[in-house]
Write a protein that holds these residues in place. Structure first.
Motif, mmCIF file in Angstrom:
data_model
loop_
_atom_site.group_PDB
_atom_site.id
_atom_site.type_symbol
_atom_site.label_atom_id
_atom_site.label_comp_id
_atom_site.label_asym_id
_atom_site.label_seq_id
_atom_site.Cartn_x
_atom_site.Cartn_y
_atom_site.Cartn_z
ATOM 1 N N ASP A 206 -5.716 7.255 4.534
ATOM 2 C CA ASP A 206 -5.188 8.478 5.135
ATOM 3 C C ASP A 206 -3.895 8.197 5.908
ATOM 4 N N PHE A 207 -3.865 7.063 6.613
ATOM 5 C CA PHE A 207 -2.662 6.725 7.382
ATOM 6 C C PHE A 207 -1.470 6.487 6.449
ATOM 7 N N VAL A 208 -1.731 5.772 5.339
ATOM 8 C CA VAL A 208 -0.649 5.510 4.385
ATOM 9 C C VAL A 208 -0.148 6.813 3.781
ATOM 10 N N LEU A 209 -1.084 7.701 3.404
ATOM 11 C CA LEU A 209 -0.686 8.992 2.840
ATOM 12 C C LEU A 209 0.112 9.813 3.844
ATOM 13 N N TRP A 210 -0.312 9.783 5.115
ATOM 14 C CA TRP A 210 0.416 10.531 6.140
ATOM 15 C C TRP A 210 1.818 9.953 6.339
ATOM 16 N N ALA A 211 1.931 8.606 6.417
ATOM 17 C CA ALA A 211 3.236 7.980 6.616
ATOM 18 C C ALA A 211 4.163 8.263 5.443
ATOM 19 N N ASN A 212 3.619 8.134 4.228
ATOM 20 C CA ASN A 212 4.444 8.437 3.054
ATOM 21 C C ASN A 212 4.857 9.897 3.033
ATOM 22 N N GLY A 213 3.928 10.781 3.385
ATOM 23 C CA GLY A 213 4.252 12.211 3.418
ATOM 24 C C GLY A 213 5.361 12.509 4.403
ATOM 25 N N THR A 214 5.340 11.839 5.553
ATOM 26 C CA THR A 214 6.398 12.034 6.548
ATOM 27 C C THR A 214 7.752 11.603 5.991
ATOM 28 N N VAL A 215 7.766 10.434 5.318
ATOM 29 C CA VAL A 215 9.023 9.940 4.740
ATOM 30 C C VAL A 215 9.504 10.875 3.638
ATOM 31 N N ILE A 216 8.574 11.334 2.793
ATOM 32 C CA ILE A 216 8.962 12.228 1.701
ATOM 33 C C ILE A 216 9.524 13.539 2.250
ATOM 34 N N THR A 217 8.870 14.073 3.277
ATOM 35 C CA THR A 217 9.369 15.309 3.886
ATOM 36 C C THR A 217 10.780 15.128 4.421
ATOM 37 N N PHE A 218 11.016 13.998 5.072
ATOM 38 C CA PHE A 218 12.351 13.725 5.598
ATOM 39 C C PHE A 218 13.370 13.623 4.464
ATOM 40 N N LEU A 219 12.983 12.959 3.353
ATOM 41 C CA LEU A 219 13.907 12.836 2.228
ATOM 42 C C LEU A 219 14.186 14.186 1.580
ATOM 43 N N LEU A 220 13.156 15.060 1.563
ATOM 44 C CA LEU A 220 13.382 16.394 1.001
ATOM 45 C C LEU A 220 14.417 17.167 1.799
ATOM 46 N N PRO B 54 0.812 -1.229 0.000
ATOM 47 C CA PRO B 54 0.000 0.000 0.000
ATOM 48 C C PRO B 54 0.841 1.274 0.000
ATOM 49 N N PHE B 55 1.941 1.239 0.735
ATOM 50 C CA PHE B 55 2.797 2.427 0.793
ATOM 51 C C PHE B 55 3.455 2.692 -0.555
ATOM 52 N N LEU B 56 3.916 1.642 -1.227
ATOM 53 C CA LEU B 56 4.574 1.821 -2.516
ATOM 54 C C LEU B 56 3.573 2.173 -3.609
ATOM 55 N N LEU B 57 2.387 1.560 -3.581
ATOM 56 C CA LEU B 57 1.379 1.841 -4.595
ATOM 57 C C LEU B 57 0.849 3.266 -4.492
ATOM 58 N N LEU B 58 0.767 3.799 -3.261
ATOM 59 C CA LEU B 58 0.198 5.132 -3.040
ATOM 60 C C LEU B 58 1.256 6.223 -2.924
ATOM 61 N N LEU B 59 2.486 5.887 -3.289
ATOM 62 C CA LEU B 59 3.553 6.876 -3.129
ATOM 63 C C LEU B 59 3.333 8.088 -4.025
ATOM 64 N N THR B 60 2.918 7.845 -5.266
ATOM 65 C CA THR B 60 2.652 8.972 -6.173
ATOM 66 C C THR B 60 1.510 9.830 -5.643
ATOM 67 N N ALA B 61 0.437 9.171 -5.173
ATOM 68 C CA ALA B 61 -0.683 9.922 -4.598
ATOM 69 C C ALA B 61 -0.225 10.716 -3.378
ATOM 70 N N SER B 62 0.694 10.149 -2.598
ATOM 71 C CA SER B 62 1.196 10.856 -1.411
ATOM 72 C C SER B 62 1.942 12.120 -1.811
ATOM 73 N N VAL B 63 2.697 12.054 -2.874
ATOM 74 C CA VAL B 63 3.411 13.241 -3.360
ATOM 75 C C VAL B 63 2.415 14.316 -3.776
ATOM 76 N N LEU B 64 1.365 13.921 -4.475
ATOM 77 C CA LEU B 64 0.356 14.889 -4.918
ATOM 78 C C LEU B 64 -0.366 15.516 -3.729
ATOM 79 N N VAL B 65 -0.694 14.701 -2.723
ATOM 80 C CA VAL B 65 -1.357 15.228 -1.517
ATOM 81 C C VAL B 65 -0.439 16.203 -0.799
ATOM 82 N N LEU B 66 0.830 15.855 -0.704
ATOM 83 C CA LEU B 66 1.792 16.725 -0.023
ATOM 84 C C LEU B 66 1.924 18.067 -0.746
ATOM 85 N N ILE B 67 1.958 18.025 -2.078
ATOM 86 C CA ILE B 67 2.025 19.268 -2.851
ATOM 87 C C ILE B 67 0.743 20.078 -2.648
ATOM 88 N N GLY B 68 -0.403 19.402 -2.656
ATOM 89 C CA GLY B 68 -1.667 20.082 -2.446
ATOM 90 C C GLY B 68 -1.733 20.754 -1.087
#
Length: 455
Positions: free
Chosen positions: A278-292, A234-248
């Motif tokens: 929502d939990f997956v998007l939040w977790a992915n967003g946290t990881v993406i923010t850290f990577l940024l 779920p985390f890998l499949l929704l990674l692109t969606a997580s990026v879009l949510v984070l940008i939004g």
């Protein structure tokens, strides 16, 4: 001429005189034999049928196998000429058909790198002659059709990892031998265990420099704990969606987007499944923010790694293919320049079938009868690539057509079925192996005068 392909001119004169004017069939890279699962030949039925059909051809027909007919490097238990005895014992129908076909037409075999032993031991000449196969312990041979010469070789002498410094010396082995004997041989034995069949495809990965990525891909899709894989999916499949949510979210907080769609938990209204999303998007967003936050040092690291790979010629599969092709095009140009009567340069080795024209002359890569595993990116998500199997049983024919020379390309239909796991099929959707470059079914080459060959 390219280095390593210069037998005595005297031999070439005899070669041209003895073999001139018939129809020549070309195949290569069959890789028959090996330890464990590598001994299985998936195309043996088609190969036997192909040989049986050749019995109906005129007596001046010749089948030329350009090397790597046998997987002697992959066969580690017997040694020396006993390796061929092992292969003949486990592929009796094929060797019996070679004997029958060889009674009607000439069958000529060149050594490749995977069956380099054939060039080193004179015993192989008699062993193969018992099956009516004529072994040429040389790096290249010449054939002539209507005054135009055909240069024929396996091609490994243009590959730095598989070039023999002293052709015919059984102890002068390139680095490719040690990789194959240790890694591929072991994988053949490992492939015999339940669930390990995928390991036997190691020698089908193209280009071979992608073997580490292929191994990681199969670890993820086949060897990884099922529980861990389904937790990660779920985390890998929704990674692109997580990026879009984070940008939004960033745009809404900056006031550049006058909505509140991305704030909080946008999928909460859909109950438990929505909360999980929502939990997956939040977790992915946290990881993406850290990577940024680590973007600059990560960029420097990736840049340095790519530079290192480039130094060793290991960057980008398409670059690897072009780089390998370049060596053979240069070798063909050298042969063409040395003798203007040479119209065709035929080689194998790289498993990439092709036909290219160079100033009115032609360069043929005979491809392979093995299946090929090529990297395909999943259609959805940020998942490891999938190595999709495909198969193309290629052969070329060159013969006279009036005063000219006809070059033909043929493919024997072969279906290998689905070898992908359900997860791999799910994430691939409609994607498959890359389309092979189109090769014309027939090419006509102007003939030369009877004395055009400058032997």
């Amino acid at each position: 001429m390219p280095s390593g392909t210069e037998p005595a001119r005297r031999d070439e004169v005899a070669d041209c005189a003895a073999h001139s004017g018939g129809r020549y069939y070309f195949i290569s890279d069959l890789h028959i034999g090996g330890d464990g699962a590598l001994d299985h030949c998936a195309f043996e039925e088609e190969l036997v049928a192909f040989l049986r059909d050749l019995e109906q051809q005129p007596a001046d027909t010749e089948l030329i196998i350009l090397g790597d007919a046998f997987g002697l490097w992959e066969l580690t238990e017997p040694t020396g000429p006993a390796k061929l005895d092992r292969i003949a014992a486990t592929h009796g129908d094929l060797f019996e058909q070679l004997r029958r076909t060889g009674e009607r037409i000439r069958i000529t075999l060149l050594p490749g790198n995977h069956d380099y032993d054939l060039a080193c031991y004179p015993e192989y000449v008699d062993k193969l002659a018992a099956y009516n196969v004529h072994l040429e312990q040389r790096q290249h041979i010449i054939r002539t059709v209507n005054g135009r010469r055909i240069w024929i070789e396996h091609g490994n002498q243009h590959d730095a990892a598989n070039r023999f410094p002293d052709f015919g010396n059984p102890y002068g082995l390139p680095i490719g031998y040690f990789i194959t004997a240790d890694v591929v041989g072991a994988s053949g034995r490992e492939a015999s265990r339940p669930g390990g069949a995928w390991v036997g495809g190691l020698h089908s990965v193209y280009p071979t420099e992608e073997v580490p990525l292929w191994a990681f891909s199969n670890y993820f899709y086949r060897e990884m704990s099922m529980l861990l894989r389904w937790v990660l999916l779920p985390f890998l499949l929704l990674l692109t969606a997580s990026v879009l949510v984070l940008i939004g979210q960033a745009l809404e907080q900056a006031g550049l987007l006058r909505t509140s769609i991305f704030q909080g938990e946008p999928f909460r209204q859909y109950g438990v499944p929505g909360r999980l999303v929502d939990f997956v998007l939040w977790a992915n967003g946290t990881v993406i923010t850290f990577l940024l936050m680590l973007l600059v040092p990560l960029w420097l690291l990736v840049r340095d790694v790519r530079a290192a790979l480039r130094r060793y010629g290991l960057h980008r599969p398409e670059h690897l293919s072009r780089e390998k092709d370049r060596h053979y095009v240069e070798a063909a140009r050298a042969v063409f320049a040395d003798d203007p009567s040479t119209a065709v340069f035929v080689y194998g080795h790289t498993h990439a079938v092709s036909l290219r024209e160079i100033d009115g002359r032609y360069v043929i890569n005979t491809g392979t009868w093995l299946k090929r595993l090529e990297r395909v990116r999943p259609a959805i998500g940020w998942l490891p690539p999938i190595f999709v199997p495909s198969c193309r049983l290629n052969y070329f024919v060159i013969g006279p057509a009036g005063r000219d020379v006809r070059l033909e390309y043929h493919v024997i239909p072969k279906s290998i079925g689905s070898e992908l796991t359900p997860v791999q099929r799910m994430v691939l959707l409609w994607r498959g192996a890359s389309r092979r470059p189109g090769i014309p079914a027939e090419v006509m080459i102007p003939g030369g005068s009877a004395g055009a060959s400058s032997s």
